[in-house]
Design a protein around this motif. Structure first.
Motif, PDB file in Angstrom:
ATOM      1  N   VAL A 120       0.843  -1.203   0.000  1.00 32.77           N
ATOM      2  CA  VAL A 120       0.000   0.000   0.000  1.00 32.77           C
ATOM      3  C   VAL A 120       0.877   1.251   0.000  1.00 32.77           C
ATOM      4  O   VAL A 120       0.634   2.193  -0.763  1.00 32.77           O
ATOM      5  N   PHE A 121       1.911   1.248   0.849  1.00 33.22           N
ATOM      6  CA  PHE A 121       2.810   2.401   0.894  1.00 33.22           C
ATOM      7  C   PHE A 121       3.610   2.540  -0.395  1.00 33.22           C
ATOM      8  O   PHE A 121       3.895   3.658  -0.834  1.00 33.22           O
ATOM      9  N   ALA A 122       3.973   1.435  -1.004  1.00 29.42           N
ATOM     10  CA  ALA A 122       4.706   1.503  -2.269  1.00 29.42           C
ATOM     11  C   ALA A 122       3.847   2.190  -3.328  1.00 29.42           C
ATOM     12  O   ALA A 122       4.313   3.086  -4.030  1.00 29.42           O
ATOM     13  N   VAL A 123       2.602   1.812  -3.424  1.00 32.13           N
ATOM     14  CA  VAL A 123       1.696   2.409  -4.415  1.00 32.13           C
ATOM     15  C   VAL A 123       1.426   3.878  -4.070  1.00 32.13           C
ATOM     16  O   VAL A 123       1.509   4.758  -4.941  1.00 32.13           O
ATOM     17  N   ALA A 124       1.108   4.159  -2.808  1.00 31.51           N
ATOM     18  CA  ALA A 124       0.771   5.526  -2.401  1.00 31.51           C
ATOM     19  C   ALA A 124       1.963   6.469  -2.580  1.00 31.51           C
ATOM     20  O   ALA A 124       1.826   7.566  -3.141  1.00 31.51           O
ATOM     21  N   ALA A 125       3.131   6.055  -2.122  1.00 30.18           N
ATOM     22  CA  ALA A 125       4.310   6.928  -2.221  1.00 30.18           C
ATOM     23  C   ALA A 125       4.739   7.113  -3.665  1.00 30.18           C
ATOM     24  O   ALA A 125       5.140   8.214  -4.060  1.00 30.18           O
ATOM     25  N   THR A 126       4.652   6.068  -4.466  1.00 27.00           N
ATOM     26  CA  THR A 126       5.020   6.194  -5.880  1.00 27.00           C
ATOM     27  C   THR A 126       4.080   7.162  -6.589  1.00 27.00           C
ATOM     28  O   THR A 126       4.516   8.069  -7.300  1.00 27.00           O
ATOM     29  N   THR A 143      16.197  -0.701   6.813  1.00 27.11           N
ATOM     30  CA  THR A 143      17.155   0.144   7.527  1.00 27.11           C
ATOM     31  C   THR A 143      17.241   1.524   6.885  1.00 27.11           C
ATOM     32  O   THR A 143      17.225   2.543   7.588  1.00 27.11           O
ATOM     33  N   VAL A 144      17.313   1.572   5.557  1.00 23.20           N
ATOM     34  CA  VAL A 144      17.320   2.863   4.850  1.00 23.20           C
ATOM     35  C   VAL A 144      16.049   3.637   5.169  1.00 23.20           C
ATOM     36  O   VAL A 144      16.074   4.845   5.411  1.00 23.20           O
ATOM     37  N   GLU A 145      14.952   2.917   5.185  1.00 22.18           N
ATOM     38  CA  GLU A 145      13.657   3.542   5.485  1.00 22.18           C
ATOM     39  C   GLU A 145      13.646   4.119   6.905  1.00 22.18           C
ATOM     40  O   GLU A 145      13.185   5.242   7.127  1.00 22.18           O
ATOM     41  N   ALA A 146      14.152   3.373   7.868  1.00 19.46           N
ATOM     42  CA  ALA A 146      14.183   3.848   9.258  1.00 19.46           C
ATOM     43  C   ALA A 146      15.072   5.074   9.396  1.00 19.46           C
ATOM     44  O   ALA A 146      14.683   6.059  10.035  1.00 19.46           O
ATOM     45  N   VAL A 147      16.248   5.023   8.779  1.00 18.15           N
ATOM     46  CA  VAL A 147      17.152   6.179   8.832  1.00 18.15           C
ATOM     47  C   VAL A 147      16.509   7.375   8.124  1.00 18.15           C
ATOM     48  O   VAL A 147      16.566   8.500   8.622  1.00 18.15           O
ATOM     49  N   GLY A 148      15.884   7.119   6.987  1.00 17.11           N
ATOM     50  CA  GLY A 148      15.234   8.198   6.237  1.00 17.11           C
ATOM     51  C   GLY A 148      14.156   8.892   7.026  1.00 17.11           C
ATOM     52  O   GLY A 148      14.117  10.126   7.083  1.00 17.11           O
ATOM     53  N   VAL A 149      13.299   8.133   7.655  1.00 16.94           N
ATOM     54  CA  VAL A 149      12.204   8.758   8.404  1.00 16.94           C
ATOM     55  C   VAL A 149      12.732   9.488   9.636  1.00 16.94           C
ATOM     56  O   VAL A 149      12.215  10.555   9.992  1.00 16.94           O
ATOM     57  N   VAL A 205       6.939  11.832   2.347  1.00 14.70           N
ATOM     58  CA  VAL A 205       6.381  10.712   3.119  1.00 14.70           C
ATOM     59  C   VAL A 205       7.019  10.666   4.507  1.00 14.70           C
ATOM     60  O   VAL A 205       6.364  10.346   5.495  1.00 14.70           O
ATOM     61  N   TRP A 206       8.313  11.046   4.569  1.00 16.76           N
ATOM     62  CA  TRP A 206       9.051  10.945   5.826  1.00 16.76           C
ATOM     63  C   TRP A 206       8.999  12.218   6.657  1.00 16.76           C
ATOM     64  O   TRP A 206       9.475  12.240   7.802  1.00 16.76           O
ATOM     65  N   SER A 207       8.452  13.339   6.123  1.00 17.31           N
ATOM     66  CA  SER A 207       8.395  14.596   6.869  1.00 17.31           C
ATOM     67  C   SER A 207       7.594  14.440   8.150  1.00 17.31           C
ATOM     68  O   SER A 207       6.572  13.733   8.178  1.00 17.31           O
ATOM     69  N   HIS A 208       8.061  15.138   9.172  1.00 23.10           N
ATOM     70  CA  HIS A 208       7.391  15.118  10.480  1.00 23.10           C
ATOM     71  C   HIS A 208       7.105  13.685  10.930  1.00 23.10           C
ATOM     72  O   HIS A 208       6.053  13.388  11.482  1.00 23.10           O
TER      73      HIS A 208
END
Length: 118
Positions: free
Chosen positions: A4-10, A61-67, A86-89
């Motif tokens: 779901v996040f892959a589709v929404a973020a893309t 891990t990239v996702e965790a660091v990114g957020v 997607v990662w803001s706030h």
């Protein structure tokens, strides 16, 4: 959830970059990066196997660091983020799921580690 996040973020990032890329290129570029990370994580979680497991760990891990990094910077350096990613706030625009999802993914991957399962 990753699918779901892959589709929404893309979708969101492609629309933002296609319609108004000059407005917030860093934010929209990071949204596209987040989308790619979600796509990689989703694909690897579905594939299974040792290599896919390792790639999924890297993606989460990239996702965790990114957020964490983008979430912090979006509060401290607001001029860098005139529009949200997607990662803001820490994923506020998505109900904070972008903050929780990589840690849930890493916990699941730890539980399903190929060396642990056999």
């Amino acid at each position: 959830m990753y699918g779901v996040f892959a589709v929404a973020a893309t979708g969101r990032s492609l629309v933002q970059l296609g319609v108004d890329a000059d407005r917030a290129p860093l934010a929209y570029g990071l949204s596209l990066l987040a989308a790619v990370v979600y796509l990689v994580a989703t694909t690897c979680l579905l594939l299974g196997g040792r290599r896919a497991w390792l790639a999924a760990v890297a993606a989460c891990t990239v996702e965790a660091v990114g957020v964490l990094v983008v979430g912090t910077l979006s509060y401290l350096a607001t001029d860098l983020f005139p529009d949200k990613t997607v990662w803001s706030h820490f994923g506020q625009g998505y109900g904070y799921l972008p903050l929780l999802l990589p840690f849930a993914g890493l916990a699941w991957l730890r539980h399903s580690s190929p060396s642990r399962v056999g």
